[in-house]
Design an enzyme around this catalytic site. Sequence first.
Site, PDB file in Angstrom:
ATOM      1  N   ASP A  13     -23.290   1.133  -2.317  1.00  0.00           N
ATOM      2  CA  ASP A  13     -22.662  -0.009  -2.992  1.00  0.00           C
ATOM      3  C   ASP A  13     -22.720  -1.289  -2.174  1.00  0.00           C
ATOM      4  O   ASP A  13     -21.805  -2.121  -2.220  1.00  0.00           O
ATOM      5  CB  ASP A  13     -21.187   0.321  -3.339  1.00  0.00           C
ATOM      6  CG  ASP A  13     -21.092   1.573  -4.191  1.00  0.00           C
ATOM      7  OD1 ASP A  13     -21.962   1.780  -5.037  1.00  0.00           O
ATOM      8  OD2 ASP A  13     -20.132   2.351  -3.984  1.00  0.00           O
ATOM      9  N   LYS A  16     -27.262  -3.504  -3.515  1.00  0.00           N
ATOM     10  CA  LYS A  16     -28.729  -3.371  -3.530  1.00  0.00           C
ATOM     11  C   LYS A  16     -29.299  -3.888  -4.845  1.00  0.00           C
ATOM     12  O   LYS A  16     -30.340  -4.541  -4.872  1.00  0.00           O
ATOM     13  CB  LYS A  16     -29.121  -1.882  -3.351  1.00  0.00           C
ATOM     14  CG  LYS A  16     -28.622  -1.282  -2.043  1.00  0.00           C
ATOM     15  CD  LYS A  16     -28.868   0.217  -1.985  1.00  0.00           C
ATOM     16  CE  LYS A  16     -28.030   1.022  -2.938  1.00  0.00           C
ATOM     17  NZ  LYS A  16     -26.599   1.089  -2.647  1.00  0.00           N
ATOM     18  N   GLY A  40     -24.892   3.511  -9.000  1.00  0.00           N
ATOM     19  CA  GLY A  40     -24.460   2.501  -9.960  1.00  0.00           C
ATOM     20  C   GLY A  40     -24.810   1.158  -9.367  1.00  0.00           C
ATOM     21  O   GLY A  40     -24.193   0.726  -8.400  1.00  0.00           O
ATOM     22  N   HIS A  41     -25.857   0.533  -9.888  1.00  0.00           N
ATOM     23  CA  HIS A  41     -26.322  -0.747  -9.347  1.00  0.00           C
ATOM     24  C   HIS A  41     -25.986  -1.858 -10.333  1.00  0.00           C
ATOM     25  O   HIS A  41     -26.305  -1.752 -11.516  1.00  0.00           O
ATOM     26  CB  HIS A  41     -27.842  -0.696  -9.099  1.00  0.00           C
ATOM     27  CG  HIS A  41     -28.231   0.340  -8.073  1.00  0.00           C
ATOM     28  ND1 HIS A  41     -29.523   0.627  -7.744  1.00  0.00           N
ATOM     29  CD2 HIS A  41     -27.472   1.162  -7.306  1.00  0.00           C
ATOM     30  CE1 HIS A  41     -29.544   1.574  -6.818  1.00  0.00           C
ATOM     31  NE2 HIS A  41     -28.310   1.915  -6.545  1.00  0.00           N
ATOM     32  N   GLN A 228     -27.850   4.813  -3.081  1.00  0.00           N
ATOM     33  CA  GLN A 228     -26.872   5.213  -2.060  1.00  0.00           C
ATOM     34  C   GLN A 228     -27.074   4.381  -0.779  1.00  0.00           C
ATOM     35  O   GLN A 228     -27.618   3.297  -0.849  1.00  0.00           O
ATOM     36  CB  GLN A 228     -26.953   6.716  -1.756  1.00  0.00           C
ATOM     37  CG  GLN A 228     -26.435   7.608  -2.881  1.00  0.00           C
ATOM     38  CD  GLN A 228     -27.449   7.844  -3.976  1.00  0.00           C
ATOM     39  OE1 GLN A 228     -28.568   8.248  -3.723  1.00  0.00           O
ATOM     40  NE2 GLN A 228     -27.052   7.617  -5.208  1.00  0.00           N
TER      41      GLN A 228
HETATM   42  P1  GDP Z   1     -25.262  -1.202  -5.324  1.00  0.00           P
HETATM   43  O1  GDP Z   1     -24.922   0.185  -5.748  1.00  0.00           O
HETATM   44  O2  GDP Z   1     -25.663  -1.287  -3.898  1.00  0.00           O
HETATM   45  O3  GDP Z   1     -26.258  -1.883  -6.226  1.00  0.00           O
HETATM   46  O4  GDP Z   1     -23.883  -2.031  -5.430  1.00  0.00           O
HETATM   47  P2  GDP Z   1     -22.789  -1.963  -6.614  1.00  0.00           P
HETATM   48  O5  GDP Z   1     -23.340  -2.668  -7.786  1.00  0.00           O
HETATM   49  O6  GDP Z   1     -22.286  -0.583  -6.807  1.00  0.00           O
HETATM   50  O7  GDP Z   1     -21.594  -2.763  -5.950  1.00  0.00           O
HETATM   51  C1  GDP Z   1     -21.718  -4.085  -5.550  1.00  0.00           C
HETATM   52  C2  GDP Z   1     -20.699  -4.947  -6.325  1.00  0.00           C
HETATM   53  O8  GDP Z   1     -20.541  -6.192  -5.700  1.00  0.00           O
HETATM   54  C3  GDP Z   1     -21.100  -5.254  -7.740  1.00  0.00           C
HETATM   55  O9  GDP Z   1     -19.951  -5.292  -8.555  1.00  0.00           O
HETATM   56  C4  GDP Z   1     -21.717  -6.647  -7.637  1.00  0.00           C
HETATM   57  O10 GDP Z   1     -21.665  -7.378  -8.840  1.00  0.00           O
HETATM   58  C5  GDP Z   1     -20.843  -7.247  -6.587  1.00  0.00           C
HETATM   59  N1  GDP Z   1     -21.469  -8.270  -5.742  1.00  0.00           N
HETATM   60  C6  GDP Z   1     -22.747  -8.362  -5.324  1.00  0.00           C
HETATM   61  N2  GDP Z   1     -22.893  -9.357  -4.420  1.00  0.00           N
HETATM   62  C7  GDP Z   1     -21.660  -9.908  -4.273  1.00  0.00           C
HETATM   63  C8  GDP Z   1     -21.147 -10.959  -3.457  1.00  0.00           C
HETATM   64  O11 GDP Z   1     -21.843 -11.571  -2.650  1.00  0.00           O
HETATM   65  N3  GDP Z   1     -19.812 -11.230  -3.570  1.00  0.00           N
HETATM   66  C9  GDP Z   1     -18.996 -10.559  -4.423  1.00  0.00           C
HETATM   67  N4  GDP Z   1     -17.715 -10.897  -4.462  1.00  0.00           N
HETATM   68  N5  GDP Z   1     -19.444  -9.561  -5.193  1.00  0.00           N
HETATM   69  C10 GDP Z   1     -20.752  -9.238  -5.109  1.00  0.00           C
HETATM   70  P1  IMO Z   2     -25.161   3.548  -5.057  1.00  0.00           P
HETATM   71  O1  IMO Z   2     -26.658   3.693  -5.277  1.00  0.00           O
HETATM   72  C1  IMO Z   2     -21.515   5.081  -3.184  1.00  0.00           C
HETATM   73  C2  IMO Z   2     -21.234   9.432  -2.703  1.00  0.00           C
HETATM   74  C3  IMO Z   2     -20.170  10.130  -3.522  1.00  0.00           C
HETATM   75  C4  IMO Z   2     -19.838  11.290  -2.601  1.00  0.00           C
HETATM   76  C5  IMO Z   2     -21.199  11.648  -2.005  1.00  0.00           C
HETATM   77  C6  IMO Z   2     -21.894  12.799  -2.699  1.00  0.00           C
HETATM   78  O2  IMO Z   2     -24.454   2.919  -6.192  1.00  0.00           O
HETATM   79  O3  IMO Z   2     -24.906   2.885  -3.742  1.00  0.00           O
HETATM   80  P2  IMO Z   2     -23.150  13.054  -5.024  1.00  0.00           P
HETATM   81  O4  IMO Z   2     -22.632  12.884  -6.432  1.00  0.00           O
HETATM   82  O5  IMO Z   2     -24.293  12.164  -4.687  1.00  0.00           O
HETATM   83  O6  IMO Z   2     -23.404  14.492  -4.677  1.00  0.00           O
HETATM   84  O7  IMO Z   2     -21.894  12.608  -4.104  1.00  0.00           O
HETATM   85  O8  IMO Z   2     -21.995  10.474  -2.119  1.00  0.00           O
HETATM   86  N1  IMO Z   2     -22.174   8.600  -3.491  1.00  0.00           N
HETATM   87  C7  IMO Z   2     -22.129   7.261  -3.529  1.00  0.00           C
HETATM   88  N2  IMO Z   2     -21.256   6.392  -2.971  1.00  0.00           N
HETATM   89  N3  IMO Z   2     -22.577   4.633  -3.888  1.00  0.00           N
HETATM   90  C8  IMO Z   2     -23.470   5.480  -4.429  1.00  0.00           C
HETATM   91  O9  IMO Z   2     -24.617   5.071  -5.012  1.00  0.00           O
HETATM   92  C9  IMO Z   2     -23.244   6.867  -4.295  1.00  0.00           C
HETATM   93  N4  IMO Z   2     -23.901   7.969  -4.725  1.00  0.00           N
HETATM   94  C10 IMO Z   2     -23.241   9.018  -4.207  1.00  0.00           C
HETATM   95  O10 IMO Z   2     -19.059   9.300  -3.747  1.00  0.00           O
HETATM   96  O11 IMO Z   2     -19.019  10.850  -1.553  1.00  0.00           O
HETATM   97 MG    MG Z   3     -23.291   1.291  -6.494  1.00  0.00          MG
END
Ligand code: GDP
Ligand code: IMO
Ligand code: MG
Length: 430
Positions: A13, A16, A40-41, A228
């Site tokens: 998270d 990316k 979840g991106h 991840q």
């Molecule tokens: P990913 O899994 O690495 O793609 O990241 P996620 O989407 O799960 O989580 C990142 C969260 O941060 C999302 O809700 C984005 O919309 C938000 N986000 C991304 N860049 C920024 C930033 O610079 N500032 C803030 N406040 N939120 C951001």
């Molecule tokens: P993105 O791509 C954050 C974590 C789960 C758990 C561990 C194992 O959005 O960054 P799994 O279901 O993969 O067997 O769970 O890994 N986990 C993540 N945490 N972001 C993710 O993906 C994750 N995908 C798995 O919370 O601790």
């Molecule tokens: Mg994510």
Amino acid sequence: MPATCVVGLQWGDEAKGKIVDLLTEQHDIVVRYQGGANAGHTVVMNGEKYKLSLVPSGIFRPEVQCVIAGGVVLNPASLIEEIDGLTSRGVKVAENLMISDRAHVIFPWHFEEDRLLDQQCTSGEAIGTTMRGIGPCYRDKVGRSLAVRLGDMYRSNFRERIASIVEVKKHLLSVPGSAAEPSHLDAEEIFRTYSAYAERLRPHVADTTSYLLDAIEADKRVLFEGAQGALLDIDHGTFPFVTSSNSSGVGVSPGSGVPGRHMSKVIGIIKAYTTRVGGGPFPTEQDNETGQHIRDRGNEYGTVTRRPRRCGWFDAVAARYTTRLSGVDVLAVMLLDVLSQLPELKICVAYELSGRRTTTFPSHVDDLREVVPVYETLPGWQEEITDVRSIDQLPANAKAYLRRIAELLGRPVEVVSVGPDRQQTMFAQA
Ligand code: GDP
Ligand code: IMO
Ligand code: MG
């Protein structure tokens, strides 16, 4: 021609999805190569928010070819739902999405196994998986005999294959005292449902390994999208509190089939602080007001499961380890805006383990549990920075904070993000 990798350097998270979406403009092909619908991106554009789990974040530019490579584990129902969701919002998903026939398929028994085994970690603490059947599907992949790849679903023996696997799975799942109810595994029903999925996905299915090797030889610009984060890597992360694939930079080649020698740039994505979802040690965790401040400002709730994310200070020991492990060239520091208004900021620069100071990230989870972070304190900044559009214009203390991170990780900061939108991104001048 350059192949670029985007890799998360923490526990996932790191934002990316946002970076991949931005870089997509300069690439012909975007590839997801590991993980599954545990990811979840988030991509935000023009105020609209899109959440992607399996579809690469390049999908918003129709001229870009998106590829789900063989290292991904695929839940066809999730993927179809995601495609339909995107299509209903006007995003084109047709021949621009290609899926590897080598990708392993997640079946109902994998969900049962995920529920059954998540609590069984040796330390007594649950891994806290996303319950998407990820670990059990990868286990069957490595075990081979009970695995089904996407390409198998188009073979004439698919019905018999399902029947024989269901037979074995029913047996394996009927562990005495097990909470699972395997009796509802109906081979014929599963066969029919998955055959329908297979038909629906047929136009997208291809040998993506050959496609990517040809593309590299033809000098196409390829972008690899990690899922991840490196600390969740099955081999090099905080085992057993990890996911079941190589989510650090070392996973790009096995997942995609493209040799490492073609990777010309690795961008390591970090949050300006640290978060983690699920179980396992987290040395810099702030289970207090500071953690809550970060959670509130950063909206730190899981994209997939909505679980509150655990929040803490930036851990430079962990991030330096994953920077080196992933072969990172440059850093993207995300969510810097979240740290505004904190009076001071801490960065973990070393660990104390058994009375000794170290900057080596421990290989055993029990040692990681024991470490005491050694912090350096930097002054915070009170200004909101979400409207800043050039790194030079950031408050002096924010620039000093970025400089210190770059110094500790030994890599330059190339991108700084101050909000979820595409416009809230700044690139360092070359
Ligand atoms: P990913 O899994 O690495 O793609 O990241 P996620 O989407 O799960 O989580 C990142 C969260 O941060 C999302 O809700 C984005 O919309 C938000 N986000 C991304 N860049 C920024 C930033 O610079 N500032 C803030 N406040 N939120 C951001
Ligand atoms: P993105 O791509 C954050 C974590 C789960 C758990 C561990 C194992 O959005 O960054 P799994 O279901 O993969 O067997 O769970 O890994 N986990 C993540 N945490 N972001 C993710 O993906 C994750 N995908 C798995 O919370 O601790
Ligand atoms: Mg994510």
